[in-house]
Design a protein around this motif. Structure first.
Motif, mmCIF file in Angstrom:
data_model
loop_
_atom_site.group_PDB
_atom_site.id
_atom_site.type_symbol
_atom_site.label_atom_id
_atom_site.label_comp_id
_atom_site.label_asym_id
_atom_site.label_seq_id
_atom_site.Cartn_x
_atom_site.Cartn_y
_atom_site.Cartn_z
ATOM 1 N N LEU A 97 0.817 -1.205 0.000
ATOM 2 C CA LEU A 97 0.000 0.000 0.000
ATOM 3 C C LEU A 97 0.850 1.253 0.000
ATOM 4 O O LEU A 97 0.665 2.167 -0.795
ATOM 5 C CB LEU A 97 -0.920 0.035 1.233
ATOM 6 C CG LEU A 97 -2.225 -0.750 1.202
ATOM 7 C CD1 LEU A 97 -2.977 -0.528 2.513
ATOM 8 C CD2 LEU A 97 -3.083 -0.327 0.029
ATOM 9 N N CYS A 98 1.808 1.293 0.952
ATOM 10 C CA CYS A 98 2.578 2.515 1.156
ATOM 11 C C CYS A 98 3.848 2.174 1.922
ATOM 12 O O CYS A 98 3.854 1.269 2.766
ATOM 13 C CB CYS A 98 1.744 3.538 1.930
ATOM 14 S SG CYS A 98 2.600 5.071 2.344
ATOM 15 N N TYR B 274 3.318 -0.631 4.710
ATOM 16 C CA TYR B 274 1.912 -0.959 4.898
ATOM 17 C C TYR B 274 1.451 -1.816 3.722
ATOM 18 O O TYR B 274 1.674 -1.472 2.556
ATOM 19 C CB TYR B 274 1.073 0.310 4.983
ATOM 20 C CG TYR B 274 1.470 1.199 6.142
ATOM 21 C CD1 TYR B 274 0.960 0.968 7.420
ATOM 22 C CD2 TYR B 274 2.370 2.242 5.966
ATOM 23 C CE1 TYR B 274 1.335 1.771 8.491
ATOM 24 C CE2 TYR B 274 2.747 3.045 7.024
ATOM 25 C CZ TYR B 274 2.237 2.817 8.290
ATOM 26 O OH TYR B 274 2.610 3.602 9.342
ATOM 27 N N GLU C 205 -7.265 -3.116 -5.154
ATOM 28 C CA GLU C 205 -5.962 -2.683 -4.645
ATOM 29 C C GLU C 205 -5.740 -1.206 -4.928
ATOM 30 O O GLU C 205 -5.260 -0.454 -4.057
ATOM 31 C CB GLU C 205 -4.848 -3.520 -5.284
ATOM 32 C CG GLU C 205 -4.928 -5.009 -4.949
ATOM 33 C CD GLU C 205 -3.949 -5.819 -5.773
ATOM 34 O OE1 GLU C 205 -3.127 -5.204 -6.498
ATOM 35 O OE2 GLU C 205 -3.992 -7.069 -5.696
ATOM 36 N N ASP C 206 -6.099 -0.765 -6.133
ATOM 37 C CA ASP C 206 -5.899 0.644 -6.487
ATOM 38 C C ASP C 206 -6.773 1.563 -5.644
ATOM 39 O O ASP C 206 -6.333 2.640 -5.212
ATOM 40 C CB ASP C 206 -6.198 0.860 -7.974
ATOM 41 C CG ASP C 206 -5.149 0.228 -8.880
ATOM 42 O OD1 ASP C 206 -4.012 0.008 -8.395
ATOM 43 O OD2 ASP C 206 -5.466 -0.052 -10.047
ATOM 44 N N ARG D 278 -5.222 1.921 -2.242
ATOM 45 C CA ARG D 278 -4.047 2.804 -2.277
ATOM 46 C C ARG D 278 -4.468 4.277 -2.295
ATOM 47 O O ARG D 278 -3.851 5.128 -1.658
ATOM 48 C CB ARG D 278 -3.183 2.491 -3.495
ATOM 49 C CG ARG D 278 -2.427 1.170 -3.404
ATOM 50 C CD ARG D 278 -1.363 1.063 -4.486
ATOM 51 N NE ARG D 278 -0.729 -0.250 -4.469
ATOM 52 C CZ ARG D 278 -1.086 -1.266 -5.235
ATOM 53 N NH1 ARG D 278 -2.077 -1.090 -6.128
ATOM 54 N NH2 ARG D 278 -0.485 -2.422 -5.161
ATOM 55 N N GLU D 279 -5.535 4.572 -3.051
ATOM 56 C CA GLU D 279 -6.030 5.945 -3.114
ATOM 57 C C GLU D 279 -6.595 6.404 -1.775
ATOM 58 O O GLU D 279 -6.530 7.598 -1.443
ATOM 59 C CB GLU D 279 -7.115 6.060 -4.190
ATOM 60 C CG GLU D 279 -6.599 5.911 -5.612
ATOM 61 C CD GLU D 279 -7.727 5.988 -6.630
ATOM 62 O OE1 GLU D 279 -8.873 6.283 -6.208
ATOM 63 O OE2 GLU D 279 -7.468 5.747 -7.817
ATOM 64 N N HIS E 42 -3.790 6.843 3.694
ATOM 65 C CA HIS E 42 -2.993 8.067 3.850
ATOM 66 C C HIS E 42 -2.235 8.047 5.170
ATOM 67 O O HIS E 42 -2.720 7.503 6.168
ATOM 68 C CB HIS E 42 -3.890 9.305 3.828
ATOM 69 C CG HIS E 42 -4.748 9.413 2.608
ATOM 70 N ND1 HIS E 42 -4.322 9.974 1.428
ATOM 71 C CD2 HIS E 42 -6.032 9.017 2.390
ATOM 72 C CE1 HIS E 42 -5.292 9.932 0.530
ATOM 73 N NE2 HIS E 42 -6.346 9.350 1.090
#
Length: 441
Positions: A399-400, A407, A422-423, A426-427, A430
């Motif tokens: 994720l990040c 993550y 998944e996308d 991710r968006e 935060h």
């Protein structure tokens, strides 16, 4: 001054990087020569202070320098302001210097005032006329008494336009006319224990106390004050106060049909926010649309009476318009201790439950009757030395990445049925800005 220092540094760098003869150690480490203008100003300051004053810079705000510059007269040439302290009956001094046509620095005037220290200073246009007004907050005594004064140059002379006690003050343009108003927050009275917000503005050249609004809490409980906008674009002041060490109440002040109103107390909003693991949740512009959103905590339905979701909450972020009506903007699960949050679809966010085991967070979704819950996805905060490998095993996807944490997430079978990919995750994932759970911004 900053420009001169930067220019000196650039010249020095160009010499060092050129093919010129190498500098001696003395030449490399010698201080840059002061300009004639600088020397002339320093002489004028020394003569005015005459060994009887010491420098006394403001202690808070953006203007913290001992010597500051501002165009007080509106002629395009900045005056120099020196903040100092003496030993007279009015020890706090602001020395204002100007430059004559020949470039010589000259003392224009000294502003004398009572107090023990300068707390904050701002330069703003309050009347729409050329030149800036000076707004100065001072500590008056050890009992935390403060006084704010406004000064302006009128007919070549510095005049005090007003002076009043305050707990906090700030400038804002609530009527969107391009000129600033002064918002002063004062303690309550014997009849009204809650704080009072008073708006001062210049009308026909006179600075007057125009409007006031009562706050929901005592002035001393205020944690943060921010200027932002309401839904619809109306400027507003958001004042967050601590309540009984267990919650935050946010007062939202704005002009409505010419009246200064506490929007949050006159509308339908319930704006009390409980603590989340000893972290206060403050309002924030979560969707970056220029409007400050307020948080409301939603208790999650536990999977079992002893589950870890008992003391966790989802956050509903909403905005207010000038009538106090609420507009939902975002639902989220915030992990303030971990430093991240994930946005949720508003259509089913109220049915989400999160179970935490260590650094693993399993998201479940209840059916409409809250009779059964199915796993939606699991989020992992990986910190081990092999975290990059862990992030890609057991069906997980990245994720990040942060400094020492990766993550990752693993989607369950029902996720796609709710439009979760998944996308999308991710968006909606935060990292948290520090200011969101701090009263220092």
């Amino acid at each position: 001054m900053k420009k001169r220092i930067l220019l000196t540094a650039l010249v020095l760098a160009s010499v060092l990087l050129s093919g010129c003869a190498p500098l001696t150690v003395y030449e490399m480490y010698s201080l840059p020569r002061r300009s004639e203008e600088y020397n002339d100003l320093q002489v004028a300051i020394d003569n005015a202070m005459a060994g009887e004053m010491t420098y006394s810079a403001p202690q808070a705000g953006e203007n913290l320098q001992t010597v500051q510059m501002a165009d007080l007269t509106g002629d395009g040439q900045e005056e120099y302001l020196v903040f100092a302290k003496g030993s007279s009956e009015k020890p706090m001094k602001i020395l204002i210097f100007t430059q004559d046509d020949d470039g010589k620095a000259r003392l224009l005037q000294i502003i004398d005032s009572t107090g023990s220290a300068f707390e904050q200073v701002e330069y703003v246009d309050m009347d729409g006329e050329p030149g800036l007004e000076i707004i100065v907050g001072r500590q008056v005594s050890d009992q935390v008494l403060r006084s704010v004064s406004v000064y302006g140059i009128r007919e070549g002379e510095v005049q005090q336009l007003m002076s009043v006690g305050y707990t906090r003050f700030m400038t804002c343009d609530l009527d969107s006319d391009g000129g600033k108003e002064l918002l002063v927050i004062q303690p309550g009275t014997e009849d009204r224990i809650n704080g009072i917000a008073v708006l001062y503005s210049i009308r026909d050249g006179v600075l007057e106390r125009s409007l006031e609004a009562e706050l929901s809490q005592r002035a001393e409980s205020i944690m943060r004050v921010i200027v932002s906008r309401l839904e619809g674009g109306t400027p507003a002041v958001y004042i967050a106060s601590a309540v009984d060490e267990s919650s935050i109440m946010t007062d939202v002040l704005a002009l409505r049909e010419g009246r200064f109103a506490n929007i949050s107390l006159s509308g339908e909003s319930g704006n009390s926010v409980k603590t989340l693991r000893n972290y206060y949740v403050y309002g924030s512009d979560v969707d970056s649309d220029g409007v400050l959103e307020l948080p409301s905590l939603i208790g999650m339905y536990p999977l079992n009476p002893e589950g870890n979701s008992l003391n966790q909450y989802l956050i509903r972020w909403f905005s207010l318009d000038e009538e106090g009506a609420e507009t939902d903007k975002l639902y989220s699960f915030h992990n303030y201790q971990g430093g991240w949050y994930v946005g949720l679809d508003s259509q089913w966010a109220h049915r989400v439950t999160v179970e935490q085991v260590g650094n693993t967070y399993a998201f479940y979704l209840w059916d409409e009757e809250f009779e059964s819950a199915e796993p939606l996805y699991t989020l992992y905060a990986l910190t081990g030395s092999d975290r990059e490998t862990q992030a890609q095993t057991d069906g997980r996807v990245l994720l990040c990445s942060a400094d020492s944490v990766i993550y990752a997430v693993r989607l369950e079978e029902i996720a796609t049925g709710y439009g979760i990919t998944e996308d999308i995750l991710r968006e909606n994932f935060h990292l948290i800005y520090e200011a969101w759970n701090s009263g220092n911004s």
